[in-house]
Write a protein that holds these residues in place. Structure first.
Motif, PDB file in Angstrom:
ATOM      1  N   GLY A 196       0.749  -1.126   0.147  1.00  0.00           N
ATOM      2  CA  GLY A 196       0.020  -0.091  -0.166  1.00  0.00           C
ATOM      3  C   GLY A 196       0.846   1.231   0.141  1.00  0.00           C
ATOM      4  O   GLY A 196       0.184   2.492   0.227  1.00  0.00           O
ATOM      5  N   SER A 197       2.134   1.193  -0.271  1.00  0.00           N
ATOM      6  CA  SER A 197       2.932   2.475   0.119  1.00  0.00           C
ATOM      7  C   SER A 197       2.792   3.094  -1.526  1.00  0.00           C
ATOM      8  O   SER A 197       2.567   2.391  -2.542  1.00  0.00           O
ATOM      9  CB  SER A 197       4.485   1.955   0.252  1.00  0.00           C
ATOM     10  OG  SER A 197       5.044   1.554  -0.846  1.00  0.00           O
ATOM     11  N   GLY A 198       3.112   4.266  -1.483  1.00  0.00           N
ATOM     12  CA  GLY A 198       3.214   5.234  -2.631  1.00  0.00           C
ATOM     13  C   GLY A 198       4.278   4.393  -3.653  1.00  0.00           C
ATOM     14  O   GLY A 198       4.052   4.632  -4.904  1.00  0.00           O
ATOM     15  N   ALA A 199       5.449   4.018  -3.126  1.00  0.00           N
ATOM     16  CA  ALA A 199       6.493   3.687  -4.090  1.00  0.00           C
ATOM     17  C   ALA A 199       5.934   2.458  -4.880  1.00  0.00           C
ATOM     18  O   ALA A 199       6.289   1.964  -5.842  1.00  0.00           O
ATOM     19  CB  ALA A 199       7.613   3.234  -2.877  1.00  0.00           C
ATOM     20  N   THR A 200       5.211   1.478  -3.910  1.00  0.00           N
ATOM     21  CA  THR A 200       4.626   0.146  -4.526  1.00  0.00           C
ATOM     22  C   THR A 200       3.768   0.513  -5.670  1.00  0.00           C
ATOM     23  O   THR A 200       3.798  -0.261  -6.867  1.00  0.00           O
ATOM     24  CB  THR A 200       3.942  -0.645  -3.772  1.00  0.00           C
ATOM     25  OG1 THR A 200       4.804  -0.836  -2.487  1.00  0.00           O
ATOM     26  CG2 THR A 200       3.486  -1.956  -4.073  1.00  0.00           C
ATOM     27  N   ARG A 201       2.886   1.530  -5.527  1.00  0.00           N
ATOM     28  CA  ARG A 201       1.792   1.959  -6.492  1.00  0.00           C
ATOM     29  C   ARG A 201       2.790   2.452  -7.899  1.00  0.00           C
ATOM     30  O   ARG A 201       2.285   1.891  -8.938  1.00  0.00           O
ATOM     31  CB  ARG A 201       1.236   3.098  -6.026  1.00  0.00           C
ATOM     32  CG  ARG A 201       0.376   3.819  -7.306  1.00  0.00           C
ATOM     33  CD  ARG A 201      -0.477   4.950  -6.342  1.00  0.00           C
ATOM     34  NE  ARG A 201      -1.056   5.854  -7.380  1.00  0.00           N
ATOM     35  CZ  ARG A 201      -1.615   7.104  -6.697  1.00  0.00           C
ATOM     36  NH1 ARG A 201      -1.109   7.485  -6.008  1.00  0.00           N
ATOM     37  NH2 ARG A 201      -2.063   7.816  -7.863  1.00  0.00           N
ATOM     38  N   TRP A 202       3.841   3.166  -7.716  1.00  0.00           N
ATOM     39  CA  TRP A 202       4.460   3.684  -8.845  1.00  0.00           C
ATOM     40  C   TRP A 202       5.284   2.380  -9.578  1.00  0.00           C
ATOM     41  O   TRP A 202       5.261   2.542 -10.585  1.00  0.00           O
ATOM     42  CB  TRP A 202       5.303   5.041  -8.656  1.00  0.00           C
ATOM     43  CG  TRP A 202       4.302   6.244  -8.316  1.00  0.00           C
ATOM     44  CD1 TRP A 202       4.032   6.479  -6.977  1.00  0.00           C
ATOM     45  CD2 TRP A 202       3.456   6.920  -9.219  1.00  0.00           C
ATOM     46  NE1 TRP A 202       3.184   7.710  -7.257  1.00  0.00           N
ATOM     47  CE2 TRP A 202       2.845   7.594  -8.433  1.00  0.00           C
ATOM     48  CE3 TRP A 202       3.252   6.588 -10.497  1.00  0.00           C
ATOM     49  CZ2 TRP A 202       2.215   8.683  -9.015  1.00  0.00           C
ATOM     50  CZ3 TRP A 202       2.503   7.459 -11.012  1.00  0.00           C
ATOM     51  CH2 TRP A 202       1.831   8.568 -10.498  1.00  0.00           C
ATOM     52  N   VAL A 203       5.951   1.503  -8.902  1.00  0.00           N
ATOM     53  CA  VAL A 203       6.647   0.491  -9.289  1.00  0.00           C
ATOM     54  C   VAL A 203       5.691  -0.271 -10.016  1.00  0.00           C
ATOM     55  O   VAL A 203       5.999  -0.821 -11.382  1.00  0.00           O
ATOM     56  CB  VAL A 203       7.337  -0.245  -8.323  1.00  0.00           C
ATOM     57  CG1 VAL A 203       7.790  -1.684  -8.701  1.00  0.00           C
ATOM     58  CG2 VAL A 203       8.419   0.450  -7.662  1.00  0.00           C
ATOM     59  N   LEU A 204       4.350  -0.588  -9.658  1.00  0.00           N
ATOM     60  CA  LEU A 204       3.474  -1.399 -10.564  1.00  0.00           C
ATOM     61  C   LEU A 204       2.941  -0.625 -11.681  1.00  0.00           C
ATOM     62  O   LEU A 204       2.716  -1.255 -12.718  1.00  0.00           O
ATOM     63  CB  LEU A 204       2.301  -1.861  -9.373  1.00  0.00           C
ATOM     64  CG  LEU A 204       2.581  -2.871  -8.554  1.00  0.00           C
ATOM     65  CD1 LEU A 204       1.534  -2.911  -7.557  1.00  0.00           C
ATOM     66  CD2 LEU A 204       3.359  -4.019  -8.681  1.00  0.00           C
ATOM     67  N   ILE A 205       2.835   0.716 -11.700  1.00  0.00           N
ATOM     68  CA  ILE A 205       2.400   1.454 -12.670  1.00  0.00           C
ATOM     69  C   ILE A 205       3.751   1.183 -13.686  1.00  0.00           C
ATOM     70  O   ILE A 205       3.205   1.007 -15.084  1.00  0.00           O
ATOM     71  CB  ILE A 205       2.029   2.870 -12.562  1.00  0.00           C
ATOM     72  CG1 ILE A 205       0.653   3.023 -11.576  1.00  0.00           C
ATOM     73  CG2 ILE A 205       2.030   3.702 -13.721  1.00  0.00           C
ATOM     74  CD1 ILE A 205       0.618   4.275 -11.067  1.00  0.00           C
ATOM     75  N   SER A 206       4.759   1.302 -13.501  1.00  0.00           N
ATOM     76  CA  SER A 206       5.778   1.291 -14.320  1.00  0.00           C
ATOM     77  C   SER A 206       6.096  -0.076 -14.969  1.00  0.00           C
ATOM     78  O   SER A 206       6.260  -0.264 -15.996  1.00  0.00           O
ATOM     79  CB  SER A 206       7.277   1.594 -13.528  1.00  0.00           C
ATOM     80  OG  SER A 206       7.222   3.165 -13.103  1.00  0.00           O
ATOM     81  N   VAL A 207       5.892  -1.051 -13.999  1.00  0.00           N
ATOM     82  CA  VAL A 207       5.875  -2.351 -14.430  1.00  0.00           C
ATOM     83  C   VAL A 207       4.689  -2.632 -15.733  1.00  0.00           C
ATOM     84  O   VAL A 207       5.211  -3.146 -16.688  1.00  0.00           O
ATOM     85  CB  VAL A 207       5.919  -3.530 -13.467  1.00  0.00           C
ATOM     86  CG1 VAL A 207       5.763  -4.945 -13.978  1.00  0.00           C
ATOM     87  CG2 VAL A 207       7.261  -3.275 -12.536  1.00  0.00           C
ATOM     88  N   ALA A 208       3.730  -2.190 -15.143  1.00  0.00           N
ATOM     89  CA  ALA A 208       2.665  -2.350 -16.144  1.00  0.00           C
ATOM     90  C   ALA A 208       2.668  -1.638 -17.534  1.00  0.00           C
ATOM     91  O   ALA A 208       2.552  -2.317 -18.736  1.00  0.00           O
ATOM     92  CB  ALA A 208       0.918  -2.205 -15.902  1.00  0.00           C
ATOM     93  N   LEU A 209       3.402  -0.289 -17.317  1.00  0.00           N
ATOM     94  CA  LEU A 209       3.424   0.289 -18.791  1.00  0.00           C
ATOM     95  C   LEU A 209       4.557  -0.382 -19.466  1.00  0.00           C
ATOM     96  O   LEU A 209       4.991  -0.344 -20.613  1.00  0.00           O
ATOM     97  CB  LEU A 209       3.852   1.788 -18.367  1.00  0.00           C
ATOM     98  CG  LEU A 209       2.330   2.594 -17.840  1.00  0.00           C
ATOM     99  CD1 LEU A 209       2.838   3.912 -17.472  1.00  0.00           C
ATOM    100  CD2 LEU A 209       1.491   2.531 -19.097  1.00  0.00           C
ATOM    101  N   GLY A 210       5.754  -0.788 -18.766  1.00  0.00           N
ATOM    102  CA  GLY A 210       6.773  -1.558 -19.470  1.00  0.00           C
ATOM    103  C   GLY A 210       6.301  -2.827 -20.166  1.00  0.00           C
ATOM    104  O   GLY A 210       6.897  -3.062 -21.138  1.00  0.00           O
ATOM    105  N   ILE A 211       5.447  -3.557 -19.581  1.00  0.00           N
ATOM    106  CA  ILE A 211       5.188  -4.588 -20.220  1.00  0.00           C
ATOM    107  C   ILE A 211       4.206  -4.358 -21.497  1.00  0.00           C
ATOM    108  O   ILE A 211       4.428  -5.089 -22.598  1.00  0.00           O
ATOM    109  CB  ILE A 211       4.086  -5.630 -19.166  1.00  0.00           C
ATOM    110  CG1 ILE A 211       5.031  -6.213 -18.006  1.00  0.00           C
ATOM    111  CG2 ILE A 211       3.342  -6.444 -20.249  1.00  0.00           C
ATOM    112  CD1 ILE A 211       4.330  -6.939 -16.944  1.00  0.00           C
TER     113      ILE A 211
END
Length: 162
Positions: free
Chosen positions: A59-74
């Motif tokens: 639930g951290s803000g960092a996790t949110r942005w990492v998951l957004i980055s991973v999805a966009l990377g995919i």
């Protein structure tokens, strides 16, 4: 490539429209549960801060942005792959499902800070505690379709049975 874009756009619209209806119109975010066709289909509000089944959902803000980055990377990797080795109509449609679903979940993370999951299905005496959404279905179907769709080999389309 046009087919992939159309399928992605339609998938994205259906996903976001379903989430908007369930969260804002039906107020599932405050009601938390609506039995539609129990036990086969129910709406159960679940904010997913992680990946599948809430894994890595700190639930951290960092996790949110990492998951957004991973999805966009995919999404980017899939688009590059499609340009280099187009898999045919079925593969393009599958890629559209994957891309549209991934972008739908990215939009959720940007709007809500988490993915809005609401579909819950149980059957045959098995009580499923997990919820998912239209984007999740599209991502799963798209990934499976890409695995099963034949690509090119040496610049030629693979033949059936080859």
């Amino acid at each position: 490539m046009r087919l992939m874009v159309w399928v992605a756009a339609i998938t994205l619209v259906i996903d976001q429209l379903s989430k908007w209806l369930v969260v804002h119109v039906m107020a599932l975010d405050t009601r938390l549960a609506i039995d539609v066709l129990p036990p086969v289909l129910n709406f159960r509000m679940a904010w997913n801060y992680g990946v599948n089944f809430g894994l890595f959902g700190g639930g951290s803000g960092a996790t949110r942005w990492v998951l957004i980055s991973v999805a966009l990377g995919i999404v980017l990797v899939v688009l590059v792959w499609l340009r280099r080795d187009p898999p045919g109509r079925m593969g393009m449609a599958a890629a559209g499902l994957l891309v549209g679903g991934a972008i739908g979940n990215v939009i959720d993370r940007l709007l809500y800070g988490a993915v809005a999951d609401f579909l819950n299905m149980s059957c045959c005496g098995i009580d499923n505690p997990f919820a998912f959404n239209v984007a999740d279905i599209a991502i799963f179907a798209g990934a499976a379709g890409l695995v099963l769709a034949p690509g090119r080999q040496d610049g030629k389309r693979l033949k059936k049975g080859a």
